[in-house]
Write a protein that holds these residues in place. Structure first.
Motif, short mmCIF file in Angstrom:
data_model
loop_
_atom_site.label_atom_id
_atom_site.label_comp_id
_atom_site.label_asym_id
_atom_site.label_seq_id
_atom_site.Cartn_x
_atom_site.Cartn_y
_atom_site.Cartn_z
N LEU A 77 -12.24 12.10 -7.61
CA LEU A 77 -11.21 12.46 -6.63
C LEU A 77 -11.09 13.97 -6.59
N LEU A 78 -11.12 14.52 -5.38
CA LEU A 78 -11.07 15.97 -5.20
C LEU A 78 -9.66 16.41 -4.83
N ILE A 79 -9.36 17.67 -5.10
CA ILE A 79 -8.09 18.23 -4.65
C ILE A 79 -8.03 18.13 -3.12
N GLY A 80 -6.96 17.57 -2.61
CA GLY A 80 -6.82 17.40 -1.17
C GLY A 80 -7.23 16.03 -0.67
N ASP A 81 -7.77 15.18 -1.55
CA ASP A 81 -8.03 13.79 -1.16
C ASP A 81 -6.71 13.05 -0.97
N HIS A 82 -6.67 12.18 0.02
CA HIS A 82 -5.50 11.32 0.26
C HIS A 82 -5.95 9.87 0.13
N PRO A 83 -5.77 9.27 -1.04
CA PRO A 83 -6.20 7.88 -1.21
C PRO A 83 -5.11 6.88 -0.81
N LEU A 84 -5.53 5.73 -0.33
CA LEU A 84 -4.62 4.62 -0.08
C LEU A 84 -4.59 3.77 -1.35
N PHE A 124 -9.44 3.59 -1.28
CA PHE A 124 -10.38 4.46 -0.56
C PHE A 124 -9.65 5.71 -0.08
N ILE A 125 -10.44 6.72 0.29
CA ILE A 125 -9.89 7.97 0.82
C ILE A 125 -9.76 7.82 2.33
N TYR A 126 -8.54 7.95 2.85
CA TYR A 126 -8.37 7.86 4.30
C TYR A 126 -8.39 9.24 4.96
N TRP A 127 -8.17 10.29 4.14
CA TRP A 127 -8.28 11.66 4.67
C TRP A 127 -8.47 12.60 3.50
N SER A 128 -9.30 13.63 3.69
CA SER A 128 -9.53 14.63 2.65
C SER A 128 -9.57 16.00 3.30
N PHE A 129 -8.75 16.92 2.79
CA PHE A 129 -8.65 18.26 3.35
C PHE A 129 -8.92 19.29 2.25
N ARG A 180 -12.73 17.11 5.15
CA ARG A 180 -14.00 16.63 4.59
C ARG A 180 -14.31 15.27 5.23
N TRP A 181 -14.96 15.32 6.38
CA TRP A 181 -15.19 14.10 7.15
C TRP A 181 -16.08 13.12 6.39
N ASN A 182 -16.97 13.64 5.53
CA ASN A 182 -17.87 12.75 4.80
C ASN A 182 -17.16 11.92 3.73
N ARG A 183 -15.90 12.27 3.42
CA ARG A 183 -15.14 11.49 2.44
C ARG A 183 -14.21 10.46 3.08
N THR A 184 -14.15 10.43 4.40
CA THR A 184 -13.33 9.46 5.08
C THR A 184 -13.83 8.05 4.78
N LEU A 185 -12.91 7.19 4.33
CA LEU A 185 -13.20 5.80 3.93
C LEU A 185 -14.10 5.71 2.70
N PHE A 226 0.84 -1.19 0.00
CA PHE A 226 0.00 0.00 0.00
C PHE A 226 0.88 1.24 0.00
N GLN A 227 0.33 2.31 -0.56
CA GLN A 227 1.04 3.59 -0.53
C GLN A 227 0.01 4.71 -0.51
N ASN A 228 0.36 5.78 0.20
CA ASN A 228 -0.56 6.90 0.28
C ASN A 228 -0.11 8.02 -0.65
N PHE A 229 -1.09 8.68 -1.28
CA PHE A 229 -0.83 9.77 -2.20
C PHE A 229 -1.77 10.92 -1.88
#
Length: 274
Positions: free
Chosen positions: A65-72, A229-234, A265-270, A51-54
């Motif tokens: 995918l939105l600007i600031g999304d961090h997908p695994l 999936f998105i693990y964090w979105s800012f 963006r808490w609604n995009r978590t996972l 796995f790798q985060n981007f």
């Protein structure tokens, strides 16, 4: 009959079983360091091979995918099969897969992009008014943007981009010189034909995506994996990608720390990437 007395010596403080257990559970500094090193090795192995985060820096894949999304990113499923890891689940690229890959451009060999696989080897592709025709069939792509007359020149109809591959020379519309030379050799009739070992990829935000229409095919060996999936979105400004100075980077890091709660963006978590 005499009975021999047996003297039972009192237990020493060192014989307390509770104290012995506590002593045995006490970790030495060397053991603690070994545990940290082991966890670090596991983490590095997982991020390098599994796995790798981007971080998504541009709007080319909106709304997927939105600007600031961090997908695994899963680096296993799309990896080429290997003899030493025969037990790993591998498969080839499917049409519609969201893929992460190194941009096929000698000027930016380390640039990592995220796009959607539109065509696989042998597929015939063309666009008309922004609609993709795959092997002669118009595709229903609800996630993809189309040209629109909304007053924004970026969204207005572009003959090279939206009727691809019908117009030359492509350099007049932003294509790379190498692709302008190569592109005609892959055109048959109205279609671009995907050659063996290559993938044709485009962003979902078709009017704002610099993709295969502008720089060509993605070699199979350039593909790193697929977002899971998105693990964090800012919430990130669209122009943040252009702010590369040290001061600007430090300033944005401070902004993230201050607004970590109210601009996440808490609604995009996972959120699953499809």
């Amino acid at each position: 009959m005499s009975t021999k007395a047996v003297e039972i010596a009192p237990e020493s403080p060192d014989a307390n079983p509770v104290q012995k257990i506590q002593q045995e559970d006490t970790e030495t500094p060397l053991e603690g360091l070994a545990s940290i090193c082991f966890m670090l090795v596991v983490y590095l192995f997982a991020t390098a091979f599994i796995f790798q985060n981007f971080e998504i820096p541009s709007a080319s894949m909106e709304k997927t995918l939105l600007i600031g999304d961090h997908p695994l990113v899963d680096r296993v499923i799309l990896a080429p099969p290997s003899k030493w890891a025969f037990f790993m689940p591998n498969r080839d690229i499917h049409r519609g897969d969201v893929i992460v890959f190194f941009k096929p451009n000698p000027e930016t060999p380390d640039l990592i992009l995220v796009k959607r696989a539109i065509g696989i080897p042998g597929d015939r592709i063309h666009l008309r008014n922004g609609i993709v025709y795959l092997n002669g069939v118009a595709q229903n792509e609800p996630q993809a943007s189309k040209p629109a007359d909304d007053g924004d020149p970026q969204h207005a109809f572009n003959p090279y981009r939206d009727d691809f591959p019908s117009i030359a020379p492509s350099t007049d519309y932003g294509a790379t010189e190498s692709w302008s030379v190569e592109e005609p050799s892959h055109i048959q009739g109205d279609d671009l034909v995907v050659p063996p070992g290559k993938i044709f990829a485009m962003g979902d935000n078709r009017t704002e995506s610099l993709d295969g229409r502008f720089w060509g095919f993605v070699p199979r060996e350039n593909i790193l994996g697929r977002p899971l999936f998105i693990y964090w979105s800012f919430k990130t400004p669209a122009d943040q990608i252009n702010k590369t100075s040290l001061g600007e980077r430090i300033g944005f890091m401070a902004h993230v720390l201050i607004h970590i709660f109210d601009q996440t963006r808490w609604n995009r978590t996972l959120h699953i990437v499809r």
